[in-house]
Scaffold this motif. Sequence first.
Motif, PDB file in Angstrom:
ATOM      1  N   ILE A  90       3.631   7.755  -4.122  1.00 54.80           N
ATOM      2  CA  ILE A  90       4.538   8.230  -2.910  1.00 54.80           C
ATOM      3  C   ILE A  90       4.912   6.899  -2.395  1.00 54.80           C
ATOM      4  CG2 ILE A  90       4.421   9.421  -0.709  1.00 54.80           C
ATOM      5  CD1 ILE A  90       3.032  11.579  -2.008  1.00 54.80           C
ATOM      6  N   ASP A  91       6.012   6.639  -1.804  1.00 59.16           N
ATOM      7  CA  ASP A  91       6.472   5.352  -0.858  1.00 59.16           C
ATOM      8  C   ASP A  91       5.602   5.599   0.440  1.00 59.16           C
ATOM      9  OD1 ASP A  91       8.309   3.145  -0.614  1.00 59.16           O
ATOM     10  OD2 ASP A  91       8.329   4.290   1.372  1.00 59.16           O
ATOM     11  N   PRO A  92       4.608   4.910   0.767  1.00 58.11           N
ATOM     12  CA  PRO A  92       3.890   4.756   1.844  1.00 58.11           C
ATOM     13  C   PRO A  92       4.732   5.018   3.205  1.00 58.11           C
ATOM     14  CG  PRO A  92       3.900   2.623   1.143  1.00 58.11           C
ATOM     15  CD  PRO A  92       4.618   3.526  -0.099  1.00 58.11           C
ATOM     16  N   VAL A  93       5.872   4.547   3.175  1.00 62.20           N
ATOM     17  CA  VAL A  93       6.720   4.569   4.273  1.00 62.20           C
ATOM     18  C   VAL A  93       7.683   5.663   4.589  1.00 62.20           C
ATOM     19  CG1 VAL A  93       8.612   3.346   5.783  1.00 62.20           C
ATOM     20  CG2 VAL A  93       6.711   2.019   4.779  1.00 62.20           C
ATOM     21  N   LEU A  94       8.364   6.174   3.304  1.00 65.47           N
ATOM     22  CA  LEU A  94       9.530   7.166   3.592  1.00 65.47           C
ATOM     23  C   LEU A  94       8.555   8.558   2.987  1.00 65.47           C
ATOM     24  CD1 LEU A  94      12.163   5.464   1.516  1.00 65.47           C
ATOM     25  CD2 LEU A  94      11.912   5.960   3.801  1.00 65.47           C
ATOM     26  N   GLY A  95       7.321   8.554   2.284  1.00 66.30           N
ATOM     27  CA  GLY A  95       6.705   9.854   2.045  1.00 66.30           C
ATOM     28  C   GLY A  95       7.132  10.501   0.957  1.00 66.30           C
ATOM     29  N   ILE A  96       7.876   9.874  -0.057  1.00 70.57           N
ATOM     30  CA  ILE A  96       8.666  10.472  -1.040  1.00 70.57           C
ATOM     31  C   ILE A  96       8.276  10.081  -2.356  1.00 70.57           C
ATOM     32  CG2 ILE A  96      10.825  11.182   0.437  1.00 70.57           C
ATOM     33  CD1 ILE A  96      12.021   8.809  -0.826  1.00 70.57           C
ATOM     34  N   HIS A  97       8.419  10.906  -3.491  1.00 72.66           N
ATOM     35  CA  HIS A  97       8.192  10.489  -4.653  1.00 72.66           C
ATOM     36  C   HIS A  97       9.191   9.780  -5.505  1.00 72.66           C
ATOM     37  CE1 HIS A  97       4.167  12.694  -4.987  1.00 72.66           C
ATOM     38  NE2 HIS A  97       4.827  13.655  -4.363  1.00 72.66           N
ATOM     39  N   TYR A  98      10.310  10.107  -5.053  1.00 78.16           N
ATOM     40  CA  TYR A  98      11.659   9.584  -5.860  1.00 78.16           C
ATOM     41  C   TYR A  98      12.883   9.242  -4.881  1.00 78.16           C
ATOM     42  CZ  TYR A  98      10.159  11.747 -10.277  1.00 78.16           C
ATOM     43  OH  TYR A  98       9.253  12.075 -11.358  1.00 78.16           O
ATOM     44  N   ILE A  99      13.393   8.335  -5.036  1.00 80.33           N
ATOM     45  CA  ILE A  99      14.643   7.743  -4.125  1.00 80.33           C
ATOM     46  C   ILE A  99      15.741   9.010  -4.140  1.00 80.33           C
ATOM     47  CG2 ILE A  99      15.604   6.429  -5.939  1.00 80.33           C
ATOM     48  CD1 ILE A  99      15.653   5.976  -2.098  1.00 80.33           C
TER      49      ILE A  99
END
Length: 325
Positions: A90-99
């Motif tokens: 998970i992107d630590p800033v956006l909180g998402i698995h995929y763009i």
Amino acid sequence: MVENNHSTDESGEFKRSLSHFDDRITSDGSSAWPVEPGRYRLVVSKACPWASRMLVVRRLLGLEDALSVGVTDPIQDEKSWRFTLDPGDIDPVLGIHYIAEAYHKREPDYDGGISVPAIVDIPSGELVTNDYLQMTLDLSTQWKRYHRKGAPDLYPEDLRPEMDAVIDRIFRQFNNGVYRAGFATSQVKYDRAYTDVFECLDWLEERLTGQRFLMGDTITEADIRLFATLVRFDPVYHGHFKCNRNKITEMPALWGYTRDLYQTPGFTDTVDFDHIKRHYYVVHSDINPTGIVPDGPDLSVFATAHGRERLGGRPFGDGTPPSAR
């Protein structure tokens, strides 16, 4: 990388799609997205030449604290670019698995290509732009208030008419030309792309024989756009995309120029040959069905002496190199 944002037409010619999300982040508030440090996140793949250009410009201008970066895995899956390099995937800033999640937050019914570089609005989680042709220019012109002291002028106004023409030719014949050759499905279209690539390289070899950088004595946007393709040429495009008349190491001016830039602060630390090679050779299963990643070439040669100092010039103009990171 915008390879999953393209098609090959019935004639066998590679067609690169235009950016669907072309909003701009502007300093004067004329767009829906004003320049605000800390508000946006740049998502890149270090395999991608278009994304690498953003990383170089961001470093040279000193925008690291104003614009954070998320780095994707060089290997895509069926949902495209993923954050498997981060804890929990998970992107630590956006909180998402995929763009792709930011794309669909912006436009739920979007069914087009998912590409990087991409800039995401952190508060809303929405994609702002994937306009890879405009993004670097906006970092130079719209984010000036947040440039570091001593940041170089990468897009000088007095050089823009000539520079834009140089950039356009490099894009058509070389940046995009290698893809047109690599993804062509007809001999005629491949031959045309191959010719374009080496016509451009011959023109560049002549231009750079007598001057250190594309626009003269200092590094500009044009050099950054050229470098991102040059540095990938021998490791990937020469063999994988069948652009094999010669290697860059066999063109004296271009090879010296490539090493000159590679060894310049702000460039070296944005190049990841492991990501580059694994992406191209693994993801492009139609071109390389075995998925075998070549062991060569010898990448240590990028650190050898280039001798371009004899041409003079000041890489950063009146500015200074970025600090070590």
